[in-house]
Design an enzyme around this catalytic site. Structure first.
Site, PDB file in Angstrom:
ATOM      1  N   ALA A 203       0.931  -1.266  -0.136  1.00 33.60           N
ATOM      2  CA  ALA A 203      -0.115  -0.149  -0.267  1.00 33.60           C
ATOM      3  C   ALA A 203       0.731   1.289   0.036  1.00 33.60           C
ATOM      4  O   ALA A 203       0.270   2.196  -0.782  1.00 33.60           O
ATOM      5  CB  ALA A 203      -0.760  -0.013   1.312  1.00 33.60           C
ATOM      6  N   HIS A 204       1.974   1.191   0.785  1.00 31.37           N
ATOM      7  CA  HIS A 204       2.665   2.685   0.870  1.00 31.37           C
ATOM      8  C   HIS A 204       3.492   2.942  -0.450  1.00 31.37           C
ATOM      9  O   HIS A 204       4.063   3.973  -0.351  1.00 31.37           O
ATOM     10  CB  HIS A 204       3.739   2.411   1.983  1.00 31.37           C
ATOM     11  N   CYS A 329      17.220   0.637   1.318  1.00 32.46           N
ATOM     12  CA  CYS A 329      18.132  -0.349   2.206  1.00 32.46           C
ATOM     13  C   CYS A 329      19.402  -0.253   1.867  1.00 32.46           C
ATOM     14  O   CYS A 329      20.157  -0.061   2.785  1.00 32.46           O
ATOM     15  CB  CYS A 329      17.590  -1.643   1.981  1.00 32.46           C
TER      16      CYS A 329
HETATM   17  C1  LIG Z   1       9.392  -1.468  -1.233  1.00 28.73           C
HETATM   18  C2  LIG Z   1       9.353  -2.637  -1.962  1.00 28.73           C
HETATM   19  C3  LIG Z   1       9.062  -3.839  -1.346  1.00 28.73           C
HETATM   20  C4  LIG Z   1       9.040  -4.047   0.144  1.00 28.73           C
HETATM   21  O1  LIG Z   1       7.860  -3.585   0.517  1.00 28.73           O
HETATM   22  P1  LIG Z   1       7.210  -3.198   1.875  1.00 28.73           P
HETATM   23  O2  LIG Z   1       5.781  -3.273   1.772  1.00 28.73           O
HETATM   24  O3  LIG Z   1       8.023  -1.987   2.349  1.00 28.73           O
HETATM   25  O4  LIG Z   1       7.610  -4.741   2.749  1.00 28.73           O
HETATM   26  C5  LIG Z   1       9.502  -5.159  -2.117  1.00 28.73           C
HETATM   27  N1  LIG Z   1       9.734  -5.084  -3.392  1.00 28.73           N
HETATM   28  C6  LIG Z   1      10.070  -3.720  -4.273  1.00 28.73           C
HETATM   29  C7  LIG Z   1      10.138  -3.718  -5.494  1.00 28.73           C
HETATM   30  C8  LIG Z   1       9.898  -2.620  -3.434  1.00 28.73           C
HETATM   31  O5  LIG Z   1       9.778  -1.336  -4.101  1.00 28.73           O
END
Ligand SMILES: *Cc1c(COP(=O)(O)O)cnc(C)c1O
Length: 404
Positions: A203-204, A329
């Site tokens: 969602a975010h 990260c």
């Molecule tokens: C942000 C992201 C994730 C991790 O998502 P979260 O909801 O923060 O655990 C995984 N894969 C990709 C490609 C992302 O951009």
């Protein structure tokens, strides 16, 4: 000049849309029931809201509501998909194919499984970050159970040929999982037409709240089975136990329905802003765009500033602009991006690259401000730094580190 700091890190996370927040709020203090409470109206109204959200998420990717399982985010959805398949299909085989440029959620899950006896092929990418689908097909073995390839790359925006990958997987009776976290709500997705068996989203990354996401699990042709990774009350058809995050799920649903409405117009607006940004920044010498120019998300621009030492670049730019070098990260660990290294970039140039990611609330004024500030920062560093002076005279001792 736009107000500072300017946020250009939408791929790390997006602000929650006010309309999403408004949809969520009643589910904290008013309709606070547990969606699993079957015997009273508090439970029913929570369940009804979850049902609507499930349909909204399903609609955005061309799935049916029963194929959507809510999770705490994409990382959990990725873990459930990959570990769930590896465990349940162990009788069929122990080989997984993925790519060198996946998000760490996928790569670290695969590395973990390697310690448990799973064999993993990490497909290389070319200079634009693309995989070769012939190479993918050739990597399939009789023991292959899963292909895990992302929809669009979080660092460069490069879009993989998902429909072709899906067709290859189907032809060889191998399951296809795609981490579509950066693509959902940005690109039209159809899990049926694209032969996707499993898909993770969050969602975010699409103007919803943090801490909620979903996994699409195909129910027909074939019916995908997974080993659950969380044991408990048997929620979500047993795939994912734990009391449902009702406000978060409502927010995710609302974010999906808003994305469906505005996707096209937003893409048209963002591509103009992104082009303007690139035009402005590429006016600097020795500045290069990373990624597939043809198949790329319209809001992402990953740019290498050659012969600009990374520490000075990042410190200088992030004073006023929220951008990242690689994924959020990787930035935290100070390592060069594994994505740019896989694309053949030298160590230093990979570390001297910035990811600009634009979004719903980015303005033209902000783009102009970013061009102005980044240009000034790069020019200042280059005028003072030995690396640039030596490169001009072809006397750079560690020239390979700056290989494009
Ligand atoms: C942000 C992201 C994730 C991790 O998502 P979260 O909801 O923060 O655990 C995984 N894969 C990709 C490609 C992302 O951009």
């Amino acid at each position: 000049m736009a107000p500072l700091p300017v946020y250009m890190d939408y791929n790390a996370t997006t602000p929650c849309d006010e309309r999403v927040l408004a949809a969520m709020l009643p589910f904290f203090t008013q309709h606070y029931g547990n969606a699993a409470s079957k015997h009273h109206s508090f439970g029913w109204s929570a369940q009804a809201a979850v049902d609507i959200a499930r349909q909204q998420v399903a609609t955005l990717v061309g799935a049916t509501d029963k194929e959507i399982v809510f999770t705490s985010g994409a990382t959990e959805a990725v873990n459930l998909a990959i570990k769930g398949v590896a465990e349940l299909y162990a009788i069929k085989g122990n080989h997984i194919i993925t790519t060198a440029v996946e998000h760490s959620a996928v790569l670290d899950t695969c590395r973990y499984l390697e310690k448990k006896g799973i064999e993993v092929t990490y497909l290389p990418v070319d200079a634009s970050g693309q995989i070769n689908v012939q190479e993918l097909e050739a990597a399939i073995r009789p023991t292959t159970i899963l292909i895990a390839a992302m929809y669009a790359n979080n660092e460069t925006g490069t879009i993989f040929p998902v429909k072709t990958i899906g067709a290859i997987a189907k032809q060889h009776s191998v399951l296809f999982f795609t981490d579509a976290t950066q693509a959902v709500g940005k690109l039209p997705i159809d899990v049926v037409a694209e032969d996707i068996d499993l898909l993770a989203l969050s969602a975010h990354k699409l103007y919803g709240p943090k801490g909620v996401g979903a996994l699409y699990i195909r129910r027909r042709n074939p019916r995908v089975q997974l080993q659950a990774q969380l044991q408990g009350g048997g929620h979500e058809q047993g795939w994912r136990s734990g009391t449902l995050n009702v406000p978060g799920i409502v927010g995710l649903g609302k974010a999906c329905s808003l994305a469906a409405e505005s996707m096209q117009a937003e893409n048209e607006r963002l591509i103009l802003l992104r082009n303007r940004l690139e035009q402005g920044l590429l006016a600097l010498p020795e500045t290069y765009v990373n990624g597939d120019k043809q198949n790329r998300l319209s809001h992402v621009s990953n740019i290498s500033f050659r012969y600009v030492p990374n520490q000075a670049l990042i410190t200088g730019v992030t004073k006023h602009i929220a951008v990242s070098s690689g994924s959020a990260c990787a930035s935290a660990s100070g390592q060069p991006s594994h994505v740019l290294l896989a694309m053949g970039r030298g160590n230093q140039i990979a570390r001297s690259s910035l990811r600009f990611s634009l979004g719903r609330f980015t303005t033209e004024e902000e783009v102009n401000t970013v061009i102005e500030l980044v240009t000034a920062t790069v020019n200042t560093i280059r005028s003072q730094d030995m690396v640039w002076q030596l490169a001009q005279k072809d006397e750079l001792p560690d020239a390979a580190d700056w290989k494009l």
